[in-house]
Design a protein around this motif. Structure first.
Motif, PDB file in Angstrom:
ATOM      1  N   HIS A   1       0.833  -1.209   0.000  1.00  7.97           N
ATOM      2  CA  HIS A   1       0.000   0.000   0.000  1.00  7.97           C
ATOM      3  C   HIS A   1       0.863   1.253   0.000  1.00  7.97           C
ATOM      4  N   VAL A   2       0.214   2.345  -0.272  1.00 11.10           N
ATOM      5  CA  VAL A   2       0.839   3.659  -0.191  1.00 11.10           C
ATOM      6  C   VAL A   2      -0.137   4.575   0.544  1.00 11.10           C
ATOM      7  N   ARG A   3       0.381   5.403   1.443  1.00 12.48           N
ATOM      8  CA  ARG A   3      -0.450   6.377   2.142  1.00 12.48           C
ATOM      9  C   ARG A   3      -0.420   7.684   1.354  1.00 12.48           C
ATOM     10  N   VAL A   4      -1.606   8.173   1.038  1.00 12.52           N
ATOM     11  CA  VAL A   4      -1.753   9.420   0.292  1.00 12.52           C
ATOM     12  C   VAL A   4      -2.310  10.464   1.243  1.00 12.52           C
ATOM     13  N   VAL A   5      -1.693  11.644   1.262  1.00 14.91           N
ATOM     14  CA  VAL A   5      -2.130  12.732   2.142  1.00 14.91           C
ATOM     15  C   VAL A   5      -2.270  14.010   1.321  1.00 14.91           C
ATOM     16  N   GLY A   6      -2.721  15.053   1.961  1.00 11.49           N
ATOM     17  CA  GLY A   6      -2.794  16.367   1.319  1.00 11.49           C
ATOM     18  C   GLY A   6      -3.847  16.433   0.234  1.00 11.49           C
TER      19      GLY A   6
ATOM     20  N   ALA B   1      -5.042  13.138  -1.424  1.00  5.27           N
ATOM     21  CA  ALA B   1      -5.987  12.376  -0.608  1.00  5.27           C
ATOM     22  C   ALA B   1      -7.381  13.005  -0.674  1.00  5.27           C
ATOM     23  N   LEU B   2      -7.430  14.315  -0.607  1.00  7.96           N
ATOM     24  CA  LEU B   2      -8.725  15.003  -0.696  1.00  7.96           C
ATOM     25  C   LEU B   2      -9.368  14.779  -2.061  1.00  7.96           C
ATOM     26  N   HIS B   3      -8.552  14.720  -3.111  1.00  5.58           N
ATOM     27  CA  HIS B   3      -9.077  14.464  -4.451  1.00  5.58           C
ATOM     28  C   HIS B   3      -9.639  13.037  -4.550  1.00  5.58           C
TER      29      HIS B   3
ATOM     30  N   LEU C   1      -6.023   7.599 -10.884  1.00 10.81           N
ATOM     31  CA  LEU C   1      -5.285   8.167  -9.761  1.00 10.81           C
ATOM     32  C   LEU C   1      -4.727   7.070  -8.862  1.00 10.81           C
ATOM     33  N   LEU C   2      -5.528   6.035  -8.601  1.00 11.20           N
ATOM     34  CA  LEU C   2      -5.049   4.926  -7.764  1.00 11.20           C
ATOM     35  C   LEU C   2      -3.904   4.191  -8.445  1.00 11.20           C
TER      36      LEU C   2
END
Length: 146
Positions: A52-57, A60-62, A132-133
């Protein structure tokens, strides 16, 4: 195809989020699920050690915005999920689900409440989310069938 939209409110009503873990799922997930878990829910609950990868900022909101905009749809009888999402709101996991664009279905949990929903996998929102994923998980191991 059969209608599967009774859980769609879990998609459109996702709360404000801080981060999204994008998981690459495979066919070993069911055997890793906790005892007593059945159906397609084994994929997301068996994914504790999935790549997995953690997406932030803003990214992540998108992802969260695209998730909320997924239109209802019908699902097929198969399920080969390449992706799962674990959505964080502060210190809690607000939602976790496996998503299958081939089948147009989602199986998951909003808190402790189990849900399933069909979505229109061909919609612009769904295709943008898939793209995006794929982008954010570039470089992670993929199942052979993917």
């Amino acid at each position: 195809m059969q209608p599967m939209n009774h859980g769609h409110h879990h998609i459109s009503s996702l709360p404000e989020i801080d981060a999204v873990d994008v998981l690459v799922l495979d066919d070993t997930m069911p055997e890793k699920a906790p005892s007593g878990v059945t159906g397609m829910y084994v994929y997301i609950l068996g994914a504790a050690d999935a790549p997995h990868v953690r997406v932030v900022g803003t990214q992540a909101l998108h992802i969260a915005t695209l998730w909320r905009r997924l239109p209802p749809g019908d699902e097929a009888a198969c399920h080969e999920p390449p992706f799962g999402l674990r959505v964080h709101a502060g210190d809690i996991i607000a939602l976790q689900a496996s998503v299958c664009w081939m089948c147009s279905n989602i199986y998951g949990y909003r808190g402790s409440q189990q849900f399933d929903a069909g979505f229109d996998a061909r919609s612009a929102e769904a295709q943008e989310l898939l793209s995006l994923l794929e982008q954010v998980t570039h470089g992670l191991p993929r199942p052979a069938a993917y």
